[in-house]
Design a protein around this motif. Structure first.
Motif, PDB file in Angstrom:
ATOM      1  N   PHE A   1       5.773  -2.128   1.236  1.00 19.96           N
ATOM      2  CA  PHE A   1       4.613  -1.504   0.578  1.00 19.96           C
ATOM      3  C   PHE A   1       3.993  -2.533  -0.359  1.00 19.96           C
ATOM      4  N   ASP A   2       2.879  -2.145  -0.958  1.00 23.97           N
ATOM      5  CA  ASP A   2       2.140  -3.040  -1.847  1.00 23.97           C
ATOM      6  C   ASP A   2       2.820  -3.058  -3.219  1.00 23.97           C
TER       7      ASP A   2
ATOM      8  N   SER B   1       3.098   8.795  -1.699  1.00 27.61           N
ATOM      9  CA  SER B   1       3.327   8.622  -0.249  1.00 27.61           C
ATOM     10  C   SER B   1       3.137   7.174   0.184  1.00 27.61           C
ATOM     11  N   GLU B   2       2.429   6.367  -0.661  1.00 24.47           N
ATOM     12  CA  GLU B   2       2.223   4.958  -0.334  1.00 24.47           C
ATOM     13  C   GLU B   2       3.462   4.108  -0.644  1.00 24.47           C
ATOM     14  N   PHE B   3       4.413   4.712  -1.368  1.00 25.01           N
ATOM     15  CA  PHE B   3       5.579   3.953  -1.815  1.00 25.01           C
ATOM     16  C   PHE B   3       6.852   4.655  -1.355  1.00 25.01           C
TER      17      PHE B   3
ATOM     18  N   GLU C   1       0.433  -3.530  -6.346  1.00 22.37           N
ATOM     19  CA  GLU C   1      -0.246  -2.322  -6.798  1.00 22.37           C
ATOM     20  C   GLU C   1       0.725  -1.389  -7.507  1.00 22.37           C
TER      21      GLU C   1
ATOM     22  N   ARG D   1      -0.283   9.199  -5.306  1.00 23.75           N
ATOM     23  CA  ARG D   1      -0.150   8.050  -4.410  1.00 23.75           C
ATOM     24  C   ARG D   1       1.306   7.764  -4.029  1.00 23.75           C
TER      25      ARG D   1
END
Length: 655
Positions: free
Chosen positions: A84-85, A135-137, A88, A133
C-alpha cells in the motif's frame, strides 16, 4: 517363491502401517487437536478487543477525581498487510517512514497473526478522516480506547497514573495484557488495578480474503461483552486537598491528614506536585515524563510515604506516654531547666531557661532538658549494666505507635522509617560500651530515629483515640460496598492506658493556646498539637507540626512538614490550622495573630539558583582582562541546598 511372498507381505504391511498412521494423524488433527481450526479461523475471523471503561475515582463526597474520555488507536495484524501507499499512510498519521518501520518491526516481533497497537490516541478529526480510507491500508484497523482525564488536575501522587504495560507485566499477567494495553503505575490506579480495569470483551468479525469485514461471525454467538471497571470512592476530601496543594506550592514537603475514627486518609499532599493530565497517554507523554523525572525537586517522589525525617519535638508526647505507662513519671514530676541538660555536660540545650516545669508545661514550652531526664530514667531503670535490655524494651513500646515499620497503606513504595536496635549500637560502640547518654538525642526525636509524614499523622490518631489506631488507607468504598479489606477494620492497641493521655493532651493544647504554636490558634476550635524544629546540617531547619482537632470527638489528625523553612510554629503550624478549619467548617476565619491564607499560599521557599561568580582571565593577545560569565542553568546552585525529601538529623532540637 516363498521368499517372494514373504517380501510381498512385508511391503504390504509397511503400506498398511503408513495408511493407519496417516489416518490417525488426520483424525487427531480434525477431531482432537483444534489448533488447525484456529489457524484456519484466523484467516477468516478477526477478533476486535472491546476495551471497557476504566472505573472512575471519586473523593469521599462523591466528587469526580478521575474519569475517562474516548480516543482511537490504530492496530495492525502484520500477516494481513498487503502492499500500500506507505507515504500517504505516514502523512495521515503524521509520522515519519522511520517511525513506521520501527513500529511495524515491533508488531512483527510480537506476532504476525495477532493485532498490536501501531498508532495511539488519534484525535476525533484524524479518526474520522482515516476511517473513511482504512480499506486502502489492508491489515490496519482503528479501535476505540478509553483514557484517563483529571478534571481538577490535583492529587497526582495520591491518584497515580496509568501507562503502557511492560513485557514483564505481560508475562506476569498470564496473557491478560497485550502490548499497547494500559495498567496502573502508581497510587490508587496501581493499588486497585484489578478493580478499576474491568474485563475486556471480544467481537468476532468475518473478513474476506482481502481482510475486508463481512459482518459478525455466527451472529455474535461467540462474542463477549466488556465489563466496565468498578467505581472507587476514595477517602480523600478534595476541598482540603486543593487547599493543601495551594498552601504548599513553591515549597518542599508534605501534608497528611487522617480521620482518627477510621484511618481514612483525608489529605495527601506531596510538594512539589504536578498536573496528572501530563501523564495521560499521548504524543507528549514521553516529553512530559522526561521533564518530570529530571526536575531537581523530584515531583514523582511520594513524600508522605517515602520521605524520612527526624520527628524532632513532635516525638516528645510519645516519649511522655511511654514514661507514664512505665510509671517513670507522673503529672507532678518536675524538672528545673537551666537552659541546658547539666547531667550530660549541658546537652541537649534549650533556647532559654524554662525554670521549674512539669509534664504539661514541658510539652507546651518544648523543654529539651525535661525529656532528656525522662529518657535517661527509662533507659537506666534496671541499671547501667542493663542498658541494652532497657533500650530494647523502650524501643518495642515506641514501635507499637507505628514507627520503624510500614503501616501497610494501600499504595506501593511506603518506607518504614528508622529506629536503631540495640544490636546496631553494639556494632557502632561495642557491646556494653554505650549508655543512655550516648543516645540521648533520641529523647527529643533526633539521632537515629526517622519517620514518614504518614507515621507522624498516625501517631496523632493514636493520641486522639487515646491508645489505638486503624491502619491508614486511601479508599472508602468500592462500587456500592464498603472497603473489603479486613485489616482496615482491626483496632491496633499501643499498650498505653487511656488515663495517661489526658495529661499529655493538656500540654499539647497549651502548645496552641500559649506555646510555640499560639499564632495558629483557631477561634472556637480546640486544636491539640506539637511543633517541631528539625535541625538540618545541609541547610535551614525543617518546620514540623502535628495536631488533631477538635479535642473532644476528634475528626481530623494532621502532620505537616515544610523543608528548609525554620521552626515548626512559623510555617507548618499555620498551614495545618488552615487545613483543619477548612475541613471542620469549610471556611477560613480571621486569626487573632493576624496570619493570612494568601501570605502562606504565595510564599516561595524553594531554593533559588545562585549565580556563579565571574571568572577573570587574561587575554595574552590583547593584554586586557576578559570577563567570562558562566551560563546559568535551571539547576544552578541547587546542589548546595537540601532539596531532597530525606532529612537525616543527628543533633538536638528545640523551639
Amino acid at each position: 517363491m516363498n521368499s517372494f511372498f514373504q517380501r510381498r507381505y512385508v511391503i504390504a504391511g509397511v503400506f498398511i502401517t503408513l495408511i493407519i498412521i496417516l489416518l490417525a494423524r488426520l483424525f487427531y488433527m480434525q477431531v482432537i487437536d483444534d489448533r488447525y481450526l484456529q489457524f484456519a479461523n484466523r484467516n477468516v475471523i478477526r477478533q476486535f478487543m472491546q476495551y471497557p471503561a476504566r472505573g472512575p475515582i471519586y473523593d469521599r463526597n462523591k466528587k469526580i477525581l478521575v474519569q475517562n474520555k474516548l480516543v482511537y488507536d490504530v492496530s495492525v495484524i502484520p500477516r494481513q498487510v498487503k502492499p500500500f501507499d506507505t507515504v500517504e499512510f505516514c502523512r495521515l498519521l503524521d509520522i515519519t517512514k522511520e517511525d513506521f518501520d520501527k513500529r511495524f518491526t515491533k508488531a512483527i516481533k510480537y506476532s504476525r497473526a495477532l493485532p498490536s497497537k501501531f498508532g495511539k490516541q488519534l484525535s476525533p478529526e484524524l479518526y474520522a478522516s482515516l476511517q473513511e480510507r482504512m480499506s486502502e491500508f489492508p491489515g490496519f484497523f482503528v479501535e476505540p480506547h478509553p483514557v484517563r482525564i483529571y478534571p481538577d488536575s490535583t492529587a497526582a501522587q495520591f491518584l497515580g497514573y496509568i501507562g503502557e504495560v511492560t513485557d514483564t507485566k505481560i508475562k506476569e499477567s498470564g496473557g491478560y495484557y497485550r502490548p499497547g494495553d494500559y495498567i496502573g503505575i502508581t497510587g490508587v490506579e496501581r493499588a486497585y488495578e484489578n478493580i478499576l480495569r474491568g474485563q475486556r470483551g471480544v467481537k468476532n468479525v468475518m473478513v474476506d480474503s482481502r481482510g475486508v469485514p463481512q459482518g459478525s461471525y455466527a451472529n455474535g454467538a461467540f462474542d463477549t461483552v466488556e465489563t466496565p471497571g468498578e467505581k472507587v470512592v476514595s477517602s480523600l476530601d478534595i476541598r482540603i486537598q486543593k487547599l493543601g496543594e495551594k498552601l504548599m506550592q513553591n515549597k518542599i514537603g508534605s501534608i497528611v491528614a487522617i480521620e482518627p475514627a477510621t484511618g481514612e486518609v483525608l489529605c495527601f499532599v506531596s510538594s512539589p506536585t504536578y498536573d496528572p493530565n501530563l501523564m495521560v497517554a499521548g504524543p507528549d507523554r514521553g516529553k512530559n515524563y522526561k521533564k518530570l523525572t529530571t526536575d531537581p525537586y523530584k515531583p514523582f517522589l511520594i513524600r508522605p510515604i517515602m520521605a524520612n525525617y527526624s520527628p524532632g519535638s513532635s516525638f516528645k508526647p510519645l516519649s511522655a506516654l511511654v514514661a507514664l505507662q512505665e510509671g517513670i513519671i507522673d503529672q507532678n514530676t518536675t524538672y528545673t531547666c537551666t537552659g541546658s541538660y547539666l547531667p550530660n555536660r549541658g546537652k541537649p540545650k534549650c533556647t532559654h531557661v524554662h525554670g521549674v516545669v512539669n509534664l504539661s508545661s514541658a510539652i507546651a514550652q518544648s523543654c529539651n532538658g525535661y525529656f532528656a531526664m525522662v529518657f535517661e530514667r527509662l533507659i537506666n531503670k534496671a541499671g547501667a549494666k542493663a542498658t541494652a535490655a532497657s533500650f530494647t524494651d523502650w524501643r518495642s513500646r515506641v514501635t507499637a505507635f507505628g514507627l520503624a515499620q510500614r503501616l501497610n497503606i494501600d499504595m506501593a513504595g511506603e518506607n518504614k522509617g528508622q529506629l536503631f536496635k540495640a544490636e546496631q549500637y553494639d556494632k557502632r560502640y561495642g557491646v556494653g560500651r554505650w549508655r543512655s547518654k550516648t543516645v540521648i538525642s533520641l529523647s527529643i526525636g533526633q539521632g537515629e530515629v526517622e519517620s514518614t509524614p504518614l507515621q507522624l499523622a498516625n501517631i496523632e490518631c493514636i493520641i486522639a483515640n487515646q491508645g489505638f489506631y486503624y491502619l491508614p488507607h486511601l479508599v472508602k468504598s468500592i462500587g456500592n460496598n464498603p472497603v473489603i479489606k479486613h485489616e482496615y477494620t482491626v483496632r491496633h492497641e499501643v499498650g498505653v492506658k487511656p488515663q495517661y493521655f489526658a495529661q499529655v493532651i493538656d500540654g499539647m493544647q497549651n502548645v496552641v493556646e500559649y506555646g510555640t504554636a499560639r499564632g495558629s490558634r483557631i477561634p472556637g476550635i480546640n486544636m491539640v498539637g506539637k511543633t517541631g524544629t528539625v535541625q538540618n546540617n545541609r541547610g535551614a531547619n525543617h518546620s514540623v507540626f502535628v495536631a488533631y482537632a477538635p479535642r473532644e470527638n476528634p475528626k481530623i489528625a494532621i502532620a505537616v512538614v515544610v523543608e528548609n523553612s525554620g521552626d515548626g510554629g512559623r510555617w507548618a503550624a499555620p498551614i495545618a490550622s488552615f487545613i483543619v478549619e477548612k475541613y471542620l467548617r469549610d471556611t477560613i476565619s480571621r486569626r487573632p495573630s493576624g496570619i493570612t491564607l494568601d501570605y502562606f499560599m504565595n510564599a516561595n521557599l524553594l531554593a533559588q539558583p545562585k549565580p556563579k561568580p565571574k571568572v577573570t582571565v587574561t587575554d595574552s593577545t590583547k593584554l586586557q582582562p576578559t570577563v567570562i560569565t558562566p551560563v546559568k542553568t535551571a539547576a544552578a546552585g541547587i546542589a548546595n541546598k537540601n532539596i531532597s525529601a530525606n532529612a537525616i538529623i543527628k543533633r538536638k532540637d528545640d523551639e
